[in-house]
Design a protein around this motif. Structure first.
Motif, short mmCIF file in Angstrom:
data_model
loop_
_atom_site.label_atom_id
_atom_site.label_comp_id
_atom_site.label_asym_id
_atom_site.label_seq_id
_atom_site.Cartn_x
_atom_site.Cartn_y
_atom_site.Cartn_z
N LEU A 35 0.83 -1.21 0.00
CA LEU A 35 0.00 0.00 0.00
C LEU A 35 0.86 1.25 0.00
CD1 LEU A 35 -2.95 -0.89 2.41
CD2 LEU A 35 -2.86 -1.00 -0.09
N TRP A 36 1.95 1.23 0.74
CA TRP A 36 2.86 2.38 0.78
C TRP A 36 3.49 2.60 -0.59
CZ3 TRP A 36 2.99 5.82 4.55
CH2 TRP A 36 4.00 6.78 4.54
N ARG A 37 3.91 1.51 -1.23
CA ARG A 37 4.50 1.63 -2.57
C ARG A 37 3.51 2.23 -3.56
NH1 ARG A 37 6.83 -3.41 -1.40
NH2 ARG A 37 5.14 -4.48 -2.48
N LEU A 38 2.26 1.79 -3.49
CA LEU A 38 1.23 2.32 -4.38
C LEU A 38 1.03 3.81 -4.14
CD1 LEU A 38 -0.99 2.02 -6.52
CD2 LEU A 38 -2.53 1.29 -4.67
N ALA A 39 0.89 4.21 -2.89
CA ALA A 39 0.71 5.63 -2.57
C ALA A 39 1.90 6.44 -3.05
CB ALA A 39 0.52 5.81 -1.06
N GLN A 40 3.08 5.94 -2.79
CA GLN A 40 4.30 6.64 -3.19
C GLN A 40 4.40 6.76 -4.71
OE1 GLN A 40 7.79 4.68 -1.60
NE2 GLN A 40 8.64 6.65 -1.03
N SER A 41 4.08 5.71 -5.42
CA SER A 41 4.20 5.76 -6.88
C SER A 41 3.19 6.73 -7.49
CB SER A 41 4.05 4.37 -7.49
OG SER A 41 2.72 3.92 -7.42
N GLU A 44 4.66 10.25 -6.62
CA GLU A 44 5.90 10.54 -7.32
C GLU A 44 5.73 10.58 -8.84
OE1 GLU A 44 8.73 7.74 -5.82
OE2 GLU A 44 8.91 8.80 -3.91
N SER A 45 4.73 9.85 -9.36
CA SER A 45 4.52 9.86 -10.81
C SER A 45 4.08 11.24 -11.29
CB SER A 45 3.49 8.81 -11.22
OG SER A 45 2.19 9.19 -10.77
N ASN A 46 3.63 12.07 -10.38
CA ASN A 46 3.24 13.42 -10.73
C ASN A 46 4.36 14.42 -10.43
OD1 ASN A 46 1.22 15.13 -11.78
ND2 ASN A 46 0.74 15.85 -9.72
N ALA A 87 -16.40 5.92 -18.23
CA ALA A 87 -16.12 6.68 -19.44
C ALA A 87 -14.88 7.57 -19.30
CB ALA A 87 -17.33 7.53 -19.83
N LEU A 88 -14.38 7.72 -18.09
CA LEU A 88 -13.22 8.59 -17.86
C LEU A 88 -11.97 8.01 -18.50
CD1 LEU A 88 -13.70 9.43 -14.07
CD2 LEU A 88 -14.14 10.94 -16.02
N THR A 89 -11.10 8.88 -18.92
CA THR A 89 -9.81 8.44 -19.45
C THR A 89 -8.65 8.97 -18.63
OG1 THR A 89 -9.74 10.31 -20.96
CG2 THR A 89 -10.67 8.25 -21.81
N ASP A 90 -8.92 9.77 -17.59
CA ASP A 90 -7.82 10.35 -16.81
C ASP A 90 -7.47 9.52 -15.58
OD1 ASP A 90 -10.06 10.95 -15.31
OD2 ASP A 90 -9.41 12.99 -14.82
N ASN A 91 -7.93 8.29 -15.53
CA ASN A 91 -7.64 7.44 -14.37
C ASN A 91 -6.73 6.27 -14.72
OD1 ASN A 91 -9.40 5.94 -15.89
ND2 ASN A 91 -10.88 5.56 -14.26
N ILE A 92 -6.05 6.37 -15.85
CA ILE A 92 -5.23 5.26 -16.34
C ILE A 92 -4.08 4.93 -15.40
CG2 ILE A 92 -3.69 4.54 -18.22
CD1 ILE A 92 -5.56 6.19 -20.10
N GLY A 93 -3.38 5.95 -14.92
CA GLY A 93 -2.26 5.70 -13.99
C GLY A 93 -2.71 5.05 -12.71
N MET A 94 -3.82 5.53 -12.18
CA MET A 94 -4.37 4.96 -10.96
C MET A 94 -4.74 3.50 -11.19
SD MET A 94 -7.95 5.72 -9.01
CE MET A 94 -8.83 4.62 -10.12
N ASN A 95 -5.42 3.23 -12.29
CA ASN A 95 -5.85 1.86 -12.58
C ASN A 95 -4.66 0.92 -12.76
OD1 ASN A 95 -8.65 1.91 -12.32
ND2 ASN A 95 -8.87 2.88 -14.32
N ARG A 96 -3.61 1.40 -13.37
CA ARG A 96 -2.40 0.57 -13.53
C ARG A 96 -1.88 0.17 -12.15
NH1 ARG A 96 0.81 4.04 -16.04
NH2 ARG A 96 -0.33 3.73 -17.96
N GLY A 97 -1.80 1.11 -11.24
CA GLY A 97 -1.34 0.81 -9.88
C GLY A 97 -2.27 -0.13 -9.14
N LEU A 98 -3.58 0.09 -9.29
CA LEU A 98 -4.55 -0.78 -8.62
C LEU A 98 -4.51 -2.19 -9.20
CD1 LEU A 98 -7.62 1.60 -8.18
CD2 LEU A 98 -5.92 0.93 -6.47
N ASN A 99 -4.30 -2.30 -10.51
CA ASN A 99 -4.21 -3.62 -11.14
C ASN A 99 -3.00 -4.40 -10.60
OD1 ASN A 99 -6.46 -2.96 -12.62
ND2 ASN A 99 -5.32 -2.51 -14.50
N GLU A 100 -1.89 -3.69 -10.41
CA GLU A 100 -0.70 -4.33 -9.84
C GLU A 100 -0.97 -4.79 -8.41
OE1 GLU A 100 2.67 -1.74 -10.26
OE2 GLU A 100 2.33 -1.52 -12.41
N LEU A 101 -1.66 -3.95 -7.63
CA LEU A 101 -2.00 -4.32 -6.26
C LEU A 101 -2.92 -5.54 -6.24
CD1 LEU A 101 -1.71 -3.51 -3.25
CD2 LEU A 101 -3.85 -2.24 -3.54
#
Length: 129
Positions: A35-41, A44-46, A87-101
């Motif tokens: 969870l910490w890695r996800l929050a950090q990524s 930091e990705s921003n 329908a949103l397209t601005d959640n791609i980075g979040m979804n990538r992280g959630l998929n990994e989790l």
């Protein structure tokens, strides 16, 4: 009461202590690292520096997501909100992280929970979802 500045160790301890006191089915000591890695990524990705208060908030919310998932009691949203979120397209980075989790923990985070995670992150200007 005196305010205490958070550093990474204190922030992680706050999260573990909260999870130990508030949840029944999760193991905080094992869950804190992913969870910490996800929050950090996500932060930091921003290109932002560590914001420990925001990271604590995010980790605690995600612990609740996982606990509700285990109990099969996810948060719900109405169909219109679900359609708008999907329908949103601005959640791609979040979804990538959630998929990994999801893969790491062998769980599935429902769309309704993803919507609330998105709202949490969107409401913090420092994180680009």
């Amino acid at each position: 009461q005196e305010e205490v500045a958070l550093d990474a160790d204190k922030a992680r301890k706050v999260c573990v202590d909260f999870m130990e006191e508030s949840f029944t089915f999760i193991n905080p000591r094992k869950l804190i690292a992913p969870l910490w890695r996800l929050a950090q990524s996500l932060i930091e990705s921003n290109g932002e520096a560590a914001n420990y208060a925001l990271m604590v908030n995010f980790v605690m919310h995600m612990a609740g997501v996982i606990e509700r998932n285990i109990r099969q009691q996810p948060l719900t949203i109405d169909l219109d909100t679900r359609a708008a979120y999907e329908a949103l397209t601005d959640n791609i980075g979040m979804n990538r992280g959630l998929n990994e989790l999801e893969s790491q923990l062998r769980i599935t985070i429902p769309t309704s929970e993803r919507y609330y995670i998105y709202q949490l992150l969107k409401n913090n200007e420092e994180i680009k979802v």
